[in-house]
Design a protein around this motif. Structure first.
Motif, PDB file in Angstrom:
ATOM      1  N   UNK A 125       0.830  -1.209   0.000  1.00  0.00           N
ATOM      2  CA  UNK A 125       0.000   0.000   0.000  1.00  0.00           C
ATOM      3  C   UNK A 125       0.861   1.253   0.000  1.00  0.00           C
ATOM      4  N   UNK A 126       1.968   1.232   0.743  1.00  0.00           N
ATOM      5  CA  UNK A 126       2.887   2.376   0.748  1.00  0.00           C
ATOM      6  C   UNK A 126       3.369   2.678  -0.665  1.00  0.00           C
ATOM      7  N   UNK A 127       3.697   1.633  -1.412  1.00  0.00           N
ATOM      8  CA  UNK A 127       4.137   1.829  -2.787  1.00  0.00           C
ATOM      9  C   UNK A 127       3.019   2.318  -3.693  1.00  0.00           C
ATOM     10  N   UNK A 128       1.847   1.703  -3.546  1.00  0.00           N
ATOM     11  CA  UNK A 128       0.711   2.078  -4.397  1.00  0.00           C
ATOM     12  C   UNK A 128       0.323   3.535  -4.198  1.00  0.00           C
ATOM     13  N   UNK A 129       0.350   4.002  -2.960  1.00  0.00           N
ATOM     14  CA  UNK A 129      -0.054   5.377  -2.671  1.00  0.00           C
ATOM     15  C   UNK A 129       0.911   6.411  -3.239  1.00  0.00           C
ATOM     16  N   UNK A 130       2.106   5.979  -3.600  1.00  0.00           N
ATOM     17  CA  UNK A 130       3.081   6.889  -4.207  1.00  0.00           C
ATOM     18  C   UNK A 130       2.854   7.076  -5.703  1.00  0.00           C
ATOM     19  N   UNK A 131       2.081   6.190  -6.302  1.00  0.00           N
ATOM     20  CA  UNK A 131       1.957   6.201  -7.768  1.00  0.00           C
ATOM     21  C   UNK A 131       1.392   7.506  -8.329  1.00  0.00           C
ATOM     22  N   UNK A 132       0.389   8.156  -7.712  1.00  0.00           N
ATOM     23  CA  UNK A 132      -0.102   9.414  -8.300  1.00  0.00           C
ATOM     24  C   UNK A 132       0.977  10.489  -8.407  1.00  0.00           C
ATOM     25  N   UNK A 133       1.802  10.631  -7.363  1.00  0.00           N
ATOM     26  CA  UNK A 133       2.855  11.650  -7.397  1.00  0.00           C
ATOM     27  C   UNK A 133       3.902  11.324  -8.452  1.00  0.00           C
ATOM     28  N   UNK A 134       4.209  10.045  -8.604  1.00  0.00           N
ATOM     29  CA  UNK A 134       5.210   9.645  -9.589  1.00  0.00           C
ATOM     30  C   UNK A 134       4.679   9.834 -11.008  1.00  0.00           C
ATOM     31  N   UNK A 135       3.424   9.449 -11.251  1.00  0.00           N
ATOM     32  CA  UNK A 135       2.819   9.635 -12.576  1.00  0.00           C
ATOM     33  C   UNK A 135       2.806  11.107 -12.967  1.00  0.00           C
ATOM     34  N   UNK A 136       2.505  11.943 -12.008  1.00  0.00           N
ATOM     35  CA  UNK A 136       2.509  13.387 -12.277  1.00  0.00           C
ATOM     36  C   UNK A 136       3.916  13.861 -12.633  1.00  0.00           C
ATOM     37  N   UNK A 137       4.918  13.333 -11.899  1.00  0.00           N
ATOM     38  CA  UNK A 137       6.299  13.753 -12.114  1.00  0.00           C
ATOM     39  C   UNK A 137       6.812  13.345 -13.496  1.00  0.00           C
ATOM     40  N   UNK A 138       6.373  12.179 -14.001  1.00  0.00           N
ATOM     41  CA  UNK A 138       6.827  11.721 -15.326  1.00  0.00           C
ATOM     42  C   UNK A 138       5.894  12.213 -16.437  1.00  0.00           C
ATOM     43  N   UNK A 139       4.960  13.065 -16.039  1.00  0.00           N
ATOM     44  CA  UNK A 139       3.983  13.616 -16.990  1.00  0.00           C
ATOM     45  C   UNK A 139       3.207  12.499 -17.684  1.00  0.00           C
ATOM     46  N   UNK A 140       2.981  11.430 -16.936  1.00  0.00           N
ATOM     47  CA  UNK A 140       2.187  10.278 -17.390  1.00  0.00           C
ATOM     48  C   UNK A 140       2.771   9.618 -18.644  1.00  0.00           C
ATOM     49  N   UNK A 141       4.081   9.776 -18.818  1.00  0.00           N
ATOM     50  CA  UNK A 141       4.763   9.196 -19.979  1.00  0.00           C
ATOM     51  C   UNK A 141       5.233   7.784 -19.632  1.00  0.00           C
ATOM     52  N   UNK A 142       4.333   6.819 -19.706  1.00  0.00           N
ATOM     53  CA  UNK A 142       4.640   5.438 -19.352  1.00  0.00           C
ATOM     54  C   UNK A 142       5.649   4.840 -20.335  1.00  0.00           C
ATOM     55  N   UNK A 143       5.522   5.203 -21.601  1.00  0.00           N
ATOM     56  CA  UNK A 143       6.354   4.597 -22.641  1.00  0.00           C
ATOM     57  C   UNK A 143       7.840   4.837 -22.418  1.00  0.00           C
ATOM     58  N   UNK A 144       8.175   6.000 -21.892  1.00  0.00           N
ATOM     59  CA  UNK A 144       9.588   6.368 -21.737  1.00  0.00           C
ATOM     60  C   UNK A 144      10.027   6.398 -20.277  1.00  0.00           C
ATOM     61  N   UNK A 145       9.452   5.514 -19.473  1.00  0.00           N
ATOM     62  CA  UNK A 145       9.801   5.428 -18.048  1.00  0.00           C
ATOM     63  C   UNK A 145      10.070   3.979 -17.683  1.00  0.00           C
ATOM     64  N   UNK A 146      11.125   3.760 -16.916  1.00  0.00           N
ATOM     65  CA  UNK A 146      11.476   2.427 -16.417  1.00  0.00           C
ATOM     66  C   UNK A 146      11.370   2.447 -14.896  1.00  0.00           C
ATOM     67  N   UNK A 147      10.667   1.459 -14.342  1.00  0.00           N
ATOM     68  CA  UNK A 147      10.456   1.369 -12.899  1.00  0.00           C
ATOM     69  C   UNK A 147      11.318   0.245 -12.320  1.00  0.00           C
ATOM     70  N   UNK A 148      11.970   0.534 -11.187  1.00  0.00           N
ATOM     71  CA  UNK A 148      12.793  -0.491 -10.537  1.00  0.00           C
ATOM     72  C   UNK A 148      12.872  -0.191  -9.044  1.00  0.00           C
TER      73      UNK A 148
END
Length: 632
Positions: A340-363
């Motif tokens: 849940x801690x990780x999931x709750x961070x996703x909105x802030x991260x998506x905003x930071x990458x400007x929702x550019x999933x194609x050019x983002x790598x998660x690790x």
């Protein structure tokens, strides 16, 4: 956590409720209890690697026979070393075993064949890492009911105050540590309880020899613990036993430090973590109970088990760091909380990458953050699902097969990027050489990042000092030539020292504190530092109950996002080409993810005990005055 901090110790207690013959017949060995103790300690090795120790008490021996055995170690692998000593002693004793020897002979002649076992794993937060400071500690006496053994996961903030009270009682403590203070405090009231019973039985006409077993039977463990702990300020889960066989585990009234137990008609088991008991005893989570805040689990010599209130419980403030990092993630609740801690961070991260999933790598880095990473990816995938539904609806059936494949193929790019490659040795003397070695602690996976186009999102449990990020992780990740590196912490900014068990006691070791100080300098607000110092000094000699945490005023001038931006600036290596951003968990999200464990003083400065405010103010005074050392 990519940077090691020392933290809570681990305890393990075993009480056999049947004779040794029972375990020999049912399980094929009289060492059933000893084996379970070994497993409990190995399964908790994450809780302490500075030292280990075990004690065993035999309850039914004649005078003149050794009824307590203890081994402790500070070797590189202390658990193994301790149990190697035990095995060596057993083997030596059994060389003299007669051919027709029965279990009684083993009980009388072989060490560690008693009914009560107490084990401890140590992370040193107080005192040198010498064998003298390794638990269990003992206070021996010729009367078994006055002999005391203790092991604990605790830090007290008011050792100075308690030390003075021991001196006022006429004692001469051998060391100025909270361990010695607790041992002598409990020992004092144990002596008083014994003396009270002795006088009463003597007045009733009993002989001295008859009095000892009467005291052992009727010793009021609850009363001893109540009297001993009434002045303690801190977090503690303390296990102990008396020489005649009574044992206990007590917990602080805020529930800061953890303790769990299980018992049936064969055995009583206590450990610092629930899944450890589940695994070792092969029982369900619902079969394992938590020692409640302010209570003690008391096991009498006759095997009876009871829960007794020792201190009036306060609002539960159990350590949230247990949930974020310290405890094993195999606990069913902790696993879900970390996700849940990780999931709750996703909105802030998506905003930071400007929702550019194609050019983002998660690790993720290190392995302990893997569970939070799964939650983060789950949150990003949910965004992708929502986006796909929206896209398909908006196109209203006019989409081609190729376009549909393109839309449905949008998924977060998940990769294993950073791998811990080597454990550095500290024989390198000069800083430049050491820094170069540190930069190679982690290795990376090459060939999966699009040069100067991809953004890397790396999640960590917590960012405390930031040293490993600056000197190793960011340098190595930059070799992949990403456009941007976003480091995400599943914990909020650590701003205040801990004084309840974690080795985080010095303010200027925290990157969040250093970043805030730099912001004050950048904005010409250094007068705030002087004002906070003055307020801290003014209450330096006040009772701990009257002290206010004025260090909070240091952080009031800036938003959390401003501090995070400054942290990124401070941690970005000079030769790093990628843009660096750092995103921290919010306090609100932390409490949403971990609703039952609200201890957050290292993030908020809201200490559960008065001693915490004293510690943080002292720590700030030490910082301004340039003093090294602990604040408590």
């Amino acid at each position: 956590m990519s940077e090691l901090i020392k933290h809570e110790c681990g305890i393990a207690l075993i009480r056999l409720r049947k004779p040794l013959e029972y375990y020999k017949e049912k399980y094929g060995t009289w060492q059933y209890g000893l084996n379970k103790l070994y497993l409990l300690m190995e399964k908790q090795h994450n809780r302490g690697q500075d030292g280990a120790g075990i004690v065993n008490v035999k309850m039914e021996l004649e005078p003149g026979q050794e009824y307590i055995n203890r081994h402790r170690s500070i070797e590189e692998n202390p658990i193994k070393n301790v149990f190697d000593k035990v095995a060596k002693g057993i083997k030596k004793a059994e060389k003299n075993k007669p051919k027709n020897a029965d279990i009684r002979w083993i009980y009388e002649n072989v060490p560690f064949s008693g009914e009560v076992y107490l084990g401890h794993l140590r992370y040193g937060t107080f005192g040198r890492n010498s064998i003298e400071f390794v638990h269990p500690v003992m206070r021996q006496n010729n009367w078994k009911s006055r002999t005391l053994v203790l092991a604990g996961n605790f830090n007290l903030t008011n050792t100075d105050e308690l030390f003075r009270k021991l001196i006022a009682l006429g004692q001469h403590p051998k060391a100025y540590t909270d361990t010695v203070t607790v041992l002598e405090k409990v020992g004092h009231f144990l002596d008083e309880e014994n003396q009270l019973h002795f006088r009463n039985y003597k007045n009733e006409g009993y002989s001295n020899r008859d009095i000892s077993p009467l005291i052992e039977k009727n010793l009021d463990v609850q009363k001893v613990l109540e009297n001993s702990s009434k002045d303690w300020d801190g977090g503690y889960a303390i296990a102990g036993m008396f020489g005649h066989g009574d044992s206990f585990v007590m917990r602080d009234p805020w529930g800061i430090r953890p303790a769990f137990y299980y018992y049936d008609d064969e055995i009583v088991v206590v450990a610092s973590e629930r899944p450890v008991i589940q695994t070792v005893m092969n029982v369900r989570a619902d079969d394992v109970s938590e020692v409640k805040p302010g209570e003690a689990l008391i096991i009498k010599k006759d095997g009876s088990v009871s829960n007794k209130m020792i201190r009036v419980p306060h609002t539960r403030r159990s350590c949230s760091f247990e949930r974020i990092y310290f405890s094993r993630g195999s606990d069913k609740d902790i696993y879900q909380e970390r996700k849940t801690l990780g999931r709750l961070l996703s909105p802030a991260i998506l905003k930071s990458i400007n929702y550019d999933i194609e050019n983002t790598v998660f690790s993720f880095i290190p392995n302990t953050s893997e569970t939070a990473f799964y939650g983060l990816v789950q949150g990003v995938r949910q965004y992708c699902v929502d986006w796909k539904i929206k896209e398909l609806r908006e196109r209203n059936g006019s989409i081609t097969n190729e376009e549909m494949v393109e839309v449905l193929s949008v998924e977060p790019r998940v990769e294993k990027l950073a791998i811990k490659d080597v454990k550095l040795r500290t024989f390198i003397a000069d800083d430049a050489s050491r820094d170069d070695l540190v930069a190679h602690v982690y290795d990376v996976t090459y060939g999966i990042i699009k040069n100067d186009k991809d953004t890397l999102v790396i999640i960590d449990d917590s960012i405390v000092r930031g040293t490993t990020l600056k000197k190793s992780i960011l340098k190595i990740l930059d070799r992949l030539h990403p456009k941007k590196i976003i480091v995400v912490s599943s914990a909020p900014q650590i701003r205040y020292p801990d004084c309840y068990g974690i080795d985080m006691a010095v303010l200027d070791k925290f990157i969040a504190f250093n970043a805030t100080i730099e912001l004050l300098k950048d904005t010409n607000q250094t007068h705030v530092i002087d004002e906070v110092y003055r307020k801290c000094k003014e209450q330096e000699n006040l009772p701990k109950e009257e002290i206010v945490n004025y260090v909070k005023e240091i952080y009031k001038q800036f938003k959390a996002e401003e501090v995070s931006a400054k942290i990124a600036e401070l941690l970005k290596p000079d030769d790093c080409n990628a843009e660096v951003e750092i995103i921290y968990q919010t306090i609100e999200n932390l409490h949403e993810a971990c609703p039952n464990d609200t201890g957050d003083w290292y993030f908020t400065g809201n200490y559960p005990t008065p001693g915490g405010n004293k510690v943080v103010n002292t720590s700030f005074i030490n910082y301004v005055e340039g003093k090294d050392g602990r604040a408590y």
